[in-house]
Design an enzyme around this catalytic site. Structure first.
Site, PDB file in Angstrom:
ATOM      1  N   ASP A   1      43.324 -84.686  81.868  1.00 25.57           N
ATOM      2  CA  ASP A   1      44.360 -83.679  82.133  1.00 25.57           C
ATOM      3  C   ASP A   1      45.788 -84.172  81.894  1.00 25.57           C
ATOM      4  OD1 ASP A   1      43.623 -84.125  85.686  1.00 25.57           O
ATOM      5  OD2 ASP A   1      44.987 -85.265  84.412  1.00 25.57           O
TER       6      ASP A   1
ATOM      7  N   HIS B   1      38.312 -91.058  78.572  1.00 26.60           N
ATOM      8  CA  HIS B   1      37.616 -89.883  78.044  1.00 26.60           C
ATOM      9  C   HIS B   1      38.521 -88.975  77.213  1.00 26.60           C
ATOM     10  CE1 HIS B   1      34.585 -90.423  81.571  1.00 26.60           C
ATOM     11  NE2 HIS B   1      34.373 -91.280  80.586  1.00 26.60           N
TER      12      HIS B   1
ATOM     13  N   CYS C   1      35.058 -85.042  59.854  1.00 22.05           N
ATOM     14  CA  CYS C   1      35.685 -86.073  58.995  1.00 22.05           C
ATOM     15  C   CYS C   1      36.377 -87.143  59.838  1.00 22.05           C
ATOM     16  CB  CYS C   1      36.692 -85.416  58.051  1.00 22.05           C
ATOM     17  SG  CYS C   1      38.188 -84.847  58.880  1.00 22.05           S
TER      18      CYS C   1
ATOM     19  N   ASN D   1      37.931 -91.760  98.752  1.00 21.17           N
ATOM     20  CA  ASN D   1      37.118 -90.596  98.419  1.00 21.17           C
ATOM     21  C   ASN D   1      36.666 -89.955  99.734  1.00 21.17           C
ATOM     22  OD1 ASN D   1      35.026 -88.825  97.586  1.00 21.17           O
ATOM     23  ND2 ASN D   1      34.730 -90.052  95.722  1.00 21.17           N
TER      24      ASN D   1
ATOM     25  N   ALA E   1      43.011 -88.517  98.132  1.00 20.55           N
ATOM     26  CA  ALA E   1      43.924 -89.410  97.399  1.00 20.55           C
ATOM     27  C   ALA E   1      45.380 -89.062  97.695  1.00 20.55           C
ATOM     28  CB  ALA E   1      43.657 -89.294  95.902  1.00 20.55           C
TER      29      ALA E   1
HETATM   30  C1  BV8 Z   1      27.831 -92.497  76.224  1.00 22.70           C
HETATM   31  C2  BV8 Z   1      35.330 -85.544  79.071  1.00 22.70           C
HETATM   32  C3  BV8 Z   1      26.410 -93.281  74.555  1.00 22.70           C
HETATM   33  C4  BV8 Z   1      34.823 -84.199  78.664  1.00 22.70           C
HETATM   34  C5  BV8 Z   1      33.528 -86.553  80.352  1.00 22.70           C
HETATM   35  C6  BV8 Z   1      21.039 -89.355  80.918  1.00 22.70           C
HETATM   36  C7  BV8 Z   1      21.097 -88.234  80.088  1.00 22.70           C
HETATM   37  C8  BV8 Z   1      22.167 -88.022  79.222  1.00 22.70           C
HETATM   38  C9  BV8 Z   1      23.206 -88.940  79.163  1.00 22.70           C
HETATM   39  C10 BV8 Z   1      23.122 -90.041  79.996  1.00 22.70           C
HETATM   40  C11 BV8 Z   1      22.074 -90.257  80.858  1.00 22.70           C
HETATM   41  N1  BV8 Z   1      22.326 -91.425  81.534  1.00 22.70           N
HETATM   42  C12 BV8 Z   1      23.500 -91.939  81.136  1.00 22.70           C
HETATM   43  C13 BV8 Z   1      23.983 -91.128  80.178  1.00 22.70           C
HETATM   44  C14 BV8 Z   1      25.186 -91.326  79.480  1.00 22.70           C
HETATM   45  C15 BV8 Z   1      26.231 -90.316  79.973  1.00 22.70           C
HETATM   46  C16 BV8 Z   1      26.299 -90.255  81.482  1.00 22.70           C
HETATM   47  O1  BV8 Z   1      26.831 -91.150  82.108  1.00 22.70           O
HETATM   48  N2  BV8 Z   1      25.741 -89.183  82.074  1.00 22.70           N
HETATM   49  C17 BV8 Z   1      25.754 -89.068  83.517  1.00 22.70           C
HETATM   50  C18 BV8 Z   1      25.865 -87.603  83.892  1.00 22.70           C
HETATM   51  C19 BV8 Z   1      24.494 -89.719  84.052  1.00 22.70           C
HETATM   52  N3  BV8 Z   1      27.463 -90.871  79.486  1.00 22.70           N
HETATM   53  C20 BV8 Z   1      27.872 -90.501  78.280  1.00 22.70           C
HETATM   54  O2  BV8 Z   1      27.298 -89.695  77.578  1.00 22.70           O
HETATM   55  C21 BV8 Z   1      29.101 -91.246  77.789  1.00 22.70           C
HETATM   56  N4  BV8 Z   1      28.835 -91.698  76.449  1.00 22.70           N
HETATM   57  O3  BV8 Z   1      27.172 -93.048  77.053  1.00 22.70           O
HETATM   58  O4  BV8 Z   1      27.607 -92.614  74.895  1.00 22.70           O
HETATM   59  C22 BV8 Z   1      26.699 -93.866  73.257  1.00 22.70           C
HETATM   60  C23 BV8 Z   1      26.836 -95.238  73.159  1.00 22.70           C
HETATM   61  C24 BV8 Z   1      27.097 -95.783  71.953  1.00 22.70           C
HETATM   62  C25 BV8 Z   1      27.210 -94.959  70.809  1.00 22.70           C
HETATM   63  C26 BV8 Z   1      27.085 -93.571  70.932  1.00 22.70           C
HETATM   64  C27 BV8 Z   1      26.846 -93.006  72.157  1.00 22.70           C
HETATM   65  C28 BV8 Z   1      30.290 -90.286  77.730  1.00 22.70           C
HETATM   66  C29 BV8 Z   1      30.708 -89.953  79.136  1.00 22.70           C
HETATM   67  C30 BV8 Z   1      32.004 -89.137  79.081  1.00 22.70           C
HETATM   68  C31 BV8 Z   1      31.662 -87.673  79.221  1.00 22.70           C
HETATM   69  N5  BV8 Z   1      32.927 -86.928  79.257  1.00 22.70           N
HETATM   70  N6  BV8 Z   1      34.706 -85.917  80.330  1.00 22.70           N
HETATM   71  C32 BV8 Z   1      35.425 -83.116  79.510  1.00 22.70           C
HETATM   72  O5  BV8 Z   1      36.162 -83.412  80.491  1.00 22.70           O
HETATM   73  O6  BV8 Z   1      35.142 -81.949  79.190  1.00 22.70           O
HETATM   74  S1  BV8 Z   1      32.844 -86.957  81.814  1.00 22.70           S
HETATM   75  C33 BV8 Z   1      33.537 -86.088  83.105  1.00 22.70           C
HETATM   76  O7  BV8 Z   1      32.924 -86.669  84.272  1.00 22.70           O
HETATM   77  C34 BV8 Z   1      35.026 -86.266  83.351  1.00 22.70           C
HETATM   78  O8  BV8 Z   1      35.668 -87.170  82.468  1.00 22.70           O
HETATM   79  C35 BV8 Z   1      35.055 -86.863  84.756  1.00 22.70           C
HETATM   80  O9  BV8 Z   1      36.160 -87.614  85.003  1.00 22.70           O
HETATM   81  C36 BV8 Z   1      33.835 -87.661  84.679  1.00 22.70           C
HETATM   82  C37 BV8 Z   1      33.340 -88.336  85.887  1.00 22.70           C
HETATM   83  O10 BV8 Z   1      33.309 -87.405  86.934  1.00 22.70           O
HETATM   84  P1  BV8 Z   1      34.337 -87.687  88.134  1.00 22.70           P
HETATM   85  O11 BV8 Z   1      35.684 -87.933  87.558  1.00 22.70           O
HETATM   86  O12 BV8 Z   1      33.771 -88.742  89.006  1.00 22.70           O
HETATM   87  O13 BV8 Z   1      34.380 -86.295  88.824  1.00 22.70           O
HETATM   88  P2  BV8 Z   1      33.293 -85.723  89.829  1.00 22.70           P
HETATM   89  O14 BV8 Z   1      33.516 -84.261  89.953  1.00 22.70           O
HETATM   90  O15 BV8 Z   1      31.929 -86.237  89.445  1.00 22.70           O
HETATM   91  O16 BV8 Z   1      33.646 -86.422  91.210  1.00 22.70           O
HETATM   92  C38 BV8 Z   1      34.852 -86.085  91.868  1.00 22.70           C
HETATM   93  C39 BV8 Z   1      34.932 -87.017  93.051  1.00 22.70           C
HETATM   94  O17 BV8 Z   1      36.205 -86.819  93.666  1.00 22.70           O
HETATM   95  C40 BV8 Z   1      33.881 -86.727  94.098  1.00 22.70           C
HETATM   96  O18 BV8 Z   1      33.297 -87.953  94.508  1.00 22.70           O
HETATM   97  C41 BV8 Z   1      34.671 -86.090  95.245  1.00 22.70           C
HETATM   98  O19 BV8 Z   1      34.155 -86.454  96.513  1.00 22.70           O
HETATM   99  C42 BV8 Z   1      36.019 -86.730  95.056  1.00 22.70           C
HETATM  100  N7  BV8 Z   1      37.153 -85.947  95.572  1.00 22.70           N
HETATM  101  C43 BV8 Z   1      37.249 -84.596  95.731  1.00 22.70           C
HETATM  102  N8  BV8 Z   1      38.485 -84.289  96.224  1.00 22.70           N
HETATM  103  C44 BV8 Z   1      39.157 -85.467  96.358  1.00 22.70           C
HETATM  104  C45 BV8 Z   1      38.325 -86.520  95.940  1.00 22.70           C
HETATM  105  N9  BV8 Z   1      38.712 -87.803  95.958  1.00 22.70           N
HETATM  106  C46 BV8 Z   1      39.949 -88.073  96.406  1.00 22.70           C
HETATM  107  N10 BV8 Z   1      40.824 -87.119  96.822  1.00 22.70           N
HETATM  108  C47 BV8 Z   1      40.457 -85.810  96.810  1.00 22.70           C
HETATM  109  N11 BV8 Z   1      41.311 -84.864  97.220  1.00 22.70           N
HETATM  110 ZN    ZN Z   2      37.929 -82.673  59.298  1.00 25.67          ZN
END
Ligand code: BV8
Ligand code: ZN
Length: 271
Positions: free
Chosen positions: A102, A117, A128, A239, A257
């Protein structure tokens, strides 16, 4: 757990890392991915934040991203973001590692940061490889411009803008003519090599790592705190909820936070 307990660790801190996730932007009105009102709850990540989904239905994926970009364009950094920017000045060596797309950390003044990310206002052609800066992308596709999005209501977004998209108004690559996607890292896509290696090498030699507002689930970002711990760093979690990282943390602040981080910063400044 009180801030006072953490204070002498902080005072000895030389090299400090902060890893943030969607939770730090929650108080800015941007829904998190996995929380109660999480973005993903309404949409399935596999459905929208993947290359396959984009190939199958680019109009749907771009509507979801424009809806998020509209939210973000109207959001402001909160005290949590400003506290992280302040920490950058308080420690001799500092790096912010954010999973967020963001751009609110940069808007709050953070400069020593890596965006693991990507950034939602940039563009990326996955055919491309051409990348578009925020400036270039809003010129290529004015509908994605931050200024335009902050000037319209959600109704106008879902009305005339989404109609435009339905009529085929999508960003076309200047290089190859294919449809350009958002400049973020989708599931199944690898993270930017330089950002990732910078994050891991800093984490491997820092004294303290804060994990703030992340559910510590998405890889490879979720491995960074454990990597720091193995290298001897003190791990601090901020958190309101328990996460898979919690058992490995030396200090845990079960709070928001935007409350906890300013307290930590003011105790540091006062010491
Ligand atoms: C990769 C951009 C391989 C896009 C994002 C099984 C199946 C499929 C895939 C996988 C699998 N196991 C592992 C994987 C790999 C996968 C993965 O990790 N999946 C997870 C779901 C298991 N990872 C990937 O695919 C990554 N790439 O591995 O590539 C590869 C390797 C080599 C060559 C080629 C390929 C890519 C991961 C990136 C994905 N993109 N975002 C978009 O935004 O549209 S991820 C997305 O989730 C966001 O970036 C976000 O930041 C991220 C993590 O989530 P959080 O930030 O933690 O947010 P969340 O809602 O989960 O949690 C919020 C927390 O805040 C909570 O704990 C809550 O309690 C707390 N909170 C709430 N309020 C507050 C607070 N804390 C403090 N104060 C508050 N007020
Ligand atoms: Zn292009």
């Amino acid at each position: 757990m009180s801030v006072a307990d953490l204070l002498d660790v902080l005072k000895r801190g030389r090299k400090v890392a902060v890893l943030t996730g969607a939770g730090i932007s929650a108080e800015s009105g941007i829904p998190t991915f996995r929380g109660k009102d999480g973005l993903w709850n309404r949409f399935d990540p596999a459905q929208l934040a993947t290359y396959e989904a984009f190939l199958k239905d680019p109009k749907l994926v771009w509507k979801w991203y424009l809806w998020r970009m509209h939210l973000i364009a109207n959001a402001r950094p909160n005290p949590g973001h400003y506290a992280v920017a302040k920490m950058e000045e308080l420690f001799p060596d500092f790096l912010l590692i954010t999973q967020n797309v963001d751009g609110l950390h940069r808007e709050a003044g953070s400069r020593r940061l890596v965006e693991l990310h990507g950034n939602i206002f940039r563009g990326k052609c996955r055919f491309c490889g051409k990348e578009y800066s925020e400036e270039e992308f809003s010129q290529l596709w004015p509908l994605a411009g931050r200024d335009f999005l902050s000037s319209i209501s959600e109704e106008e977004l879902k009305g005339q803008v989404f109609d435009e998209i339905d009529r085929g108004n999508l960003p076309r690559c200047l290089n190859c003519g294919e449809i350009v996607g958002p400049g973020v890292v989708w599931f199944g896509e690898s993270l930017p090599e330089d950002a990732l290696s910078r994050a891991f090498s800093f984490a491997s030699s820092c004294d303290i790592l804060f994990s703030v507002g992340t559910s510590a689930v998405v890889q490879p970002a979720a491995s960074i705190p454990l990597y720091a711990k193995r290298s001897g760093a003190v791990i601090v979690e901020v958190n309101p909820e328990e996460t898979p990282l919690s058992p490995y943390c030396d200090f845990v602040f079960r709070g928001s936070a935007s409350q906890v981080l300013p307290q930590i910063v003011s105790s540091l400044e006062g010491s």
